[in-house]
Design a protein around this motif. Structure first.
Motif, mmCIF file in Angstrom:
data_model
loop_
_atom_site.group_PDB
_atom_site.id
_atom_site.type_symbol
_atom_site.label_atom_id
_atom_site.label_comp_id
_atom_site.label_asym_id
_atom_site.label_seq_id
_atom_site.Cartn_x
_atom_site.Cartn_y
_atom_site.Cartn_z
ATOM 1 N N ASP A 234 1.072 -1.252 -0.036
ATOM 2 C CA ASP A 234 -0.057 -0.065 0.058
ATOM 3 C C ASP A 234 0.950 1.396 0.011
ATOM 4 O O ASP A 234 0.926 1.998 1.055
ATOM 5 C CB ASP A 234 -0.768 0.131 1.355
ATOM 6 C CG ASP A 234 -1.805 -0.973 1.063
ATOM 7 O OD1 ASP A 234 -2.411 -1.274 0.235
ATOM 8 O OD2 ASP A 234 -1.912 -1.751 2.333
ATOM 9 N N LEU A 236 1.821 4.947 -2.725
ATOM 10 C CA LEU A 236 1.099 5.774 -3.644
ATOM 11 C C LEU A 236 1.894 5.475 -4.901
ATOM 12 O O LEU A 236 1.409 5.922 -5.946
ATOM 13 C CB LEU A 236 0.917 7.109 -3.128
ATOM 14 C CG LEU A 236 0.053 7.328 -2.118
ATOM 15 C CD1 LEU A 236 -0.072 8.783 -1.869
ATOM 16 C CD2 LEU A 236 -1.465 6.880 -2.387
ATOM 17 N N SER A 565 -8.752 -1.356 -1.982
ATOM 18 C CA SER A 565 -8.009 -0.882 -3.261
ATOM 19 C C SER A 565 -8.187 -1.997 -4.366
ATOM 20 O O SER A 565 -7.214 -2.962 -4.321
ATOM 21 C CB SER A 565 -6.771 -0.550 -2.711
ATOM 22 O OG SER A 565 -6.516 0.338 -1.653
ATOM 23 N N ARG A 567 -7.429 -3.050 -8.315
ATOM 24 C CA ARG A 567 -6.687 -2.691 -9.333
ATOM 25 C C ARG A 567 -6.803 -3.701 -10.326
ATOM 26 O O ARG A 567 -7.215 -4.692 -10.154
ATOM 27 C CB ARG A 567 -5.356 -2.947 -8.664
ATOM 28 C CG ARG A 567 -4.901 -1.997 -7.620
ATOM 29 C CD ARG A 567 -3.552 -2.158 -6.832
ATOM 30 N NE ARG A 567 -3.398 -1.303 -5.733
ATOM 31 C CZ ARG A 567 -2.210 -1.423 -4.776
ATOM 32 N NH1 ARG A 567 -1.212 -2.310 -5.107
ATOM 33 N NH2 ARG A 567 -2.366 -0.753 -3.623
ATOM 34 N N TYR A 589 -5.040 3.573 -5.143
ATOM 35 C CA TYR A 589 -3.917 2.977 -4.436
ATOM 36 C C TYR A 589 -3.935 4.028 -3.303
ATOM 37 O O TYR A 589 -4.096 5.201 -3.209
ATOM 38 C CB TYR A 589 -2.688 3.335 -5.260
ATOM 39 C CG TYR A 589 -2.483 2.465 -6.534
ATOM 40 C CD1 TYR A 589 -1.365 1.530 -6.390
ATOM 41 C CD2 TYR A 589 -3.050 2.635 -7.737
ATOM 42 C CE1 TYR A 589 -1.574 0.609 -7.431
ATOM 43 C CE2 TYR A 589 -3.012 2.095 -8.760
ATOM 44 C CZ TYR A 589 -2.303 0.902 -8.827
ATOM 45 O OH TYR A 589 -2.211 -0.046 -9.961
ATOM 46 N N GLN A 591 -2.333 4.722 0.910
ATOM 47 C CA GLN A 591 -1.261 4.647 1.717
ATOM 48 C C GLN A 591 -1.324 4.664 3.314
ATOM 49 O O GLN A 591 -1.523 6.054 3.640
ATOM 50 C CB GLN A 591 0.068 5.560 1.240
ATOM 51 C CG GLN A 591 1.346 5.463 1.923
ATOM 52 C CD GLN A 591 2.397 6.281 1.467
ATOM 53 O OE1 GLN A 591 2.476 6.216 0.207
ATOM 54 N NE2 GLN A 591 3.294 6.893 2.241
ATOM 55 N N LYS A 641 -2.994 11.165 -12.316
ATOM 56 C CA LYS A 641 -3.493 10.784 -10.576
ATOM 57 C C LYS A 641 -4.576 11.654 -10.138
ATOM 58 O O LYS A 641 -4.335 13.060 -10.365
ATOM 59 C CB LYS A 641 -2.400 10.635 -9.673
ATOM 60 C CG LYS A 641 -1.195 9.749 -10.346
ATOM 61 C CD LYS A 641 0.040 9.661 -9.372
ATOM 62 C CE LYS A 641 1.159 8.707 -9.750
ATOM 63 N NZ LYS A 641 2.419 8.849 -8.975
#
Length: 839
Positions: A234, A236, A565, A567, A589, A591, A641
């Motif tokens: 985890d 970024l 999360s 993906r 993502y 953190q 992002k």
């Protein structure tokens, strides 16, 4: 570094001893029965390609038994003894190899290191393997030889990463790096599946010693700058996945330069079950630091020892150990500094005289065990445990007296070049007494199941973090005979008209003592498939991560958090005449905050801080072609992002200080290109270009540049040799980065200070002569027969002697209350000598 713990029998009663004896006898009996049931032998070795590079994912079969070579090309296969056996080695893109009519005795260990010849296929074709393909996953793979040979003041893996278009760093003294607008804390680093951590208190690049990653031990290097799979943790920004090599024979390598020395020894036991590589390094950055514009007595001592050992119990079960001990002692006694800055028509000079010293120590220790059990050719289980312990001390007492002056820029004047003081002699006193102990315990299970181009991977991890931190910092400013107090509302700045009789208050001061515990449980599952779609090669990966953590501490309220999360990655290689591959990846993502992100600039811990979240989308293309009858690859990526729950921070040299609030939102987008190939036959070079824009909005005040908003990044890695004397090799790397935001003075609104540092320009050159190498021959009667490799060379760092700066020092002119941004310049041109030998 290895330790074996054997429980003493004194601790057991007589009945317990009897039960233990029966248990051991039963185990022995089972083993004996197994032995009688099937007499076997073992064949082992490393599979190489034509370039003598270990080849992973090679299918090795014998009858109904089989295995695959690992990422180091290593394999081990158990076969029936005392009968003729044929071993088949097959790999897509290589010619099949048969080892026929092999007869091994019972319990015999036979070593065979085959070399597979390449088929005439398309360049960089998507390779079908049980674990997917690195091309389809969007991972950059870099040769470990380049990482070892590239010149640089901090040579190694991180140094070569800074030549990629997605990576930037303006500090040659630091091994830390920023990726696509993220900061130093947003990068994952793994070594053989084990997560690596960095010290917490390091504030300047010159305090850093040796990177954890030892380039002499590296076999494979893979890097992802975003859009990576759920199997990674985890963070970024990025993932650096390092694999240390498994030795195939005894070897000793010695490396020495003016900056440090290293010795690496590797070996294999006679029965081919124990493999070990150990390296000891030391480093002294005095040569680099003494080239800066601050004159000082710099006395560093950086040392580490690292070991990676594997013991193979059977073809199905092995245990690996990774250990590291690092001791960095940093001592600095500054004397003077003189810095010229400004413009040609307005040149200013800062002159500083110092008294006092800085003393810091960073001691880290990592011990990790990994057990790997291959149930069959389709299913593999891993159990990983690690203990990381870090003890840091940062002590300093430095008194500095400084004076700002203006230089006479009128060439026709008799006093041309003479300084004229702007203010009187001011005094600044900085004191620090910071202590931090960190203990991080990890226990993790990973597994994979692969069948017919389909792979299911899963994992579950528990992490416990214990931090004990005491921070005491203060900065006093004395100018024109009185102490300057903080510009807070409770203090009226009316000196010297009205004297201040209260106790002295530092202009900046932090006093805090924290004890924080974090327990975190995370897990992932992902599904990958390699298939065909209307004649096109198709690869996709779907996965998700979930994390739950609890923050506790002395005088802190318990705080719990949960994140999820998802993906995905999709790659397609069209069935075209041109060799092209398209990739699309993205997801969520997040953190979770580590200790440094929980602590604000006053030293107060905020357990309620949430995970920062990033929505990412990456679109890439890879085009492989031939130019001048040599292979080349052009890789391009665009990314976007969107960040929420952002925890703002300030960046000073390499020290990050967070607001410990999720009070901002941000975005980042950019495009990158990298052209790599054999510009010179037999070598690999590349050119990279990246554009980035990242901004943040704090408390709804509007968007401003983030501290990592480095718009343009250009890098070149070029290798060459002399055609008449091919043993003379040349490595050249060049970096050009536009300036980062210069930050703001203490207590000032960053929205009012959006100036930028000057552009970063640097070139490092390395030239060496290879006396003994893989392609060299020599007289057997000379002393050169003692070496497997021997080369001697020199390096020139900062070839063009550019004055680069990483941050500003803000100096106050108390006469008219102006503040000047004085750049802190990095290292100048330096000559380094090196020698490398391997036995």
């Amino acid at each position: 570094m290895l330790a074996t713990v054997v429980p003493s029998l004194v601790l057991f009663t007589e009945n317990e001893k009897l039960r233990l004896f029966k248990l051991f006898f039963l185990v022995f009996l089972i083993g004996t029965t197994t032995y009688l049931k099937a007499q076997t032998a073992t064949i082992t070795g490393v599979v190489f390609d034509e370039n003598q590079t270990p080849l992973p994912n090679v299918n090795i079969t014998s009858g109904n038994k089989g295995t695959f070579s690992d990422i180091n090309g290593f394999y081990i296969l158990e076969i029936i003894a005392d009968q003729e056996t044929t071993i088949t080695f097959s790999h897509l893109g290589s010619e099949r190899l048969l080892l026929k009519d092999l007869i091994l005795n019972t319990n015999e260990n036979y070593e065979f290191n085959p070399v597979l010849q390449q088929k005439a296929i398309l360049i960089a074709e998507v390779v079908v393997t049980p674990s997917g393909t690195r091309y389809a996953e969007g991972v950059t793979t870099i040769s470990s030889d380049i990482a070892r040979n590239i010149p640089g003041s901090n040579a190694g893996v991180e140094n070569i990463l800074k030549l990629l278009p997605s990576v930037s760093s303006n500090n040659e003294l630091s091994t830390q790096y920023m990726v696509r607008g993220g900061n130093y804390d947003e990068n994952l680093v793994y070594v053989n599946d084990i997560e690596i951590y960095r010290p917490f208190l390091v504030r300047s690049g010159q305090q850093e010693g040796l990177s954890f990653i030892n380039s002499d031990m590296v076999e494979n290097l893979q890097f992802s700058a975003g859009g990576f799979q759920a199997k990674y943790g985890d963070k970024l920004s990025s993932v650096l996945d390092i694999t240390y090599k498994t030795p195939v024979a005894f070897g000793l390598k010695i490396y020495a330069t003016l900056l440090g020395t290293a010795a690496t020894v590797e070996g294999v036991s006679k029965n081919k079950k124990l493999y070990s590589i150990t390296s000891i390094r030391s480093r002294d950055n005095s040569l680099l630091v003494n080239s800066s514009n601050t004159k000082s007595n710099y006395d560093p001592s950086f040392f580490d020892i690292q070991q990676y050992t594997t013991y193979i119990f059977s073809p199905k079960f092995r245990i690996s150990y990774l250990g590291n001990l690092s001791i960095n002692n940093y001592r600095n006694t500054p004397f003077t500094r003189q810095t010229n800055f400004g413009t040609l028509n307005d040149i200013k000079t800062l002159t500083v005289y110092y008294a006092g010293s800085e003393k810091s120590q960073f001691r880290t220790n990592l011990n990790a065990l990994k057990a790997e059990y291959r149930l069959n050719d389709k299913t593999t289980f891993k159990l990983i445990s690690s203990l990381y312990f870090n003890r840091e001390q940062e002590y300093s007492d430095v008194i500095s007296q400084y004076q700002l002056s203006e230089l006479n820029s009128n060439i026709g004047d008799d006093n041309w070049g003479e300084p004229t003081p702007i203010n009187g002699l001011a005094t600044q006193y900085d004191r620090a007494r910071n202590d931090l102990d960190a203990k991080i315990v990890n226990l993790e299970h990973k597994g994979t199941y692969s069948n017919d181009g389909k792979v299911i991977a899963w994992g579950l991890k528990y992490e416990h973090t214990n931090i004990r931190d005491q921070i005491r910092e203060s900065e006093f400013i004395d100018s024109l005979g009185y102490m300057v107090r903080p510009p807070n509302s409770e203090f009226q700045r009316n000196e010297p008209e009205i004297s201040f009789e209260a106790p002295l208050i530092p202009f900046q001061g932090i006093i805090a003592k924290n004890a924080v515990n974090t327990n975190k449980v995370s897990g992932f599952v992902q599904y990958s498939r390699q298939t065909e779609w209307h004649g096109h090669n198709l690869y996709y990966n779907l996965g998700a991560r979930a994390t739950y953590w609890v923050v506790r501490g002395k005088n802190l309220a318990k705080s719990t958090h949960t994140i999820f999360s998802p993906r995905a990655q999709l790659s397609i290689k069209p069935n075209w005449e041109k060799d092209m591959l398209f990739r699309l990846s993205g997801g969520v993502y997040q953190q979770p905050p580590f200790y440094r992100e929980l602590r604000d600039n006053k030293g107060t811990v905020h357990p309620e801080v949430e995970a920062q979240k990033s929505y990412q989308l990456v679109l890439g293309n890879q085009y492989s072609f031939k130019l001048w009858q040599r292979p080349f690859t052009l890789i391009g990526e665009t990314y976007w992002k969107k960040l929420t729950n952002v925890n703002p921070y300030t960046l000073e040299d390499v020290r990050l200080r967070y607001a410990a609030q999720n009070n901002a939102k941000a975005y980042a987008y950019g495009a990158e290109f990298r052209l790599s190939g054999a510009f010179v036959p037999g070598t690999e070079s590349w050119f990279s270009l990246g554009y980035l824009k990242t901004k943040e909005n704090i408390n709804g005040q509007g968007y401003i540049s983030r501290p990592t908003d480095q718009r343009l990044n250009f890098g070149i890695l070029f290798q060459d040799y002399m055609p008449e004397v091919p043993n003379i090799k040349m490595y050249l790397n060049l970096v050009y980065n536009t300036g980062l935001p210069g930050g703001s003075p203490s207590y000032e609104d960053p929205y009012l200070y959006q100036n930028r540092l000057r552009d970063y320009k640097r070139a490092d050159l390395g030239i060496s002569y290879i006396f003994v190498g893989a392609n060299n021959s020599y007289d057997e009667n000379t002393f050169l027969r003692l070496f497997k490799e021997l080369n001697v060379g020199f390096e020139i760092f900062n070839l063009f002697n550019n004055q680069n700066s990483i941050t500003n020092t803000w100096v106050r002119d108390l006469t008219n209350e102006q503040q000047f941004a004085v750049p802190n310049f990095m290292t100048g041109r330096i000559l380094n000598i090196k020698i490398e030998m391997r036995f």
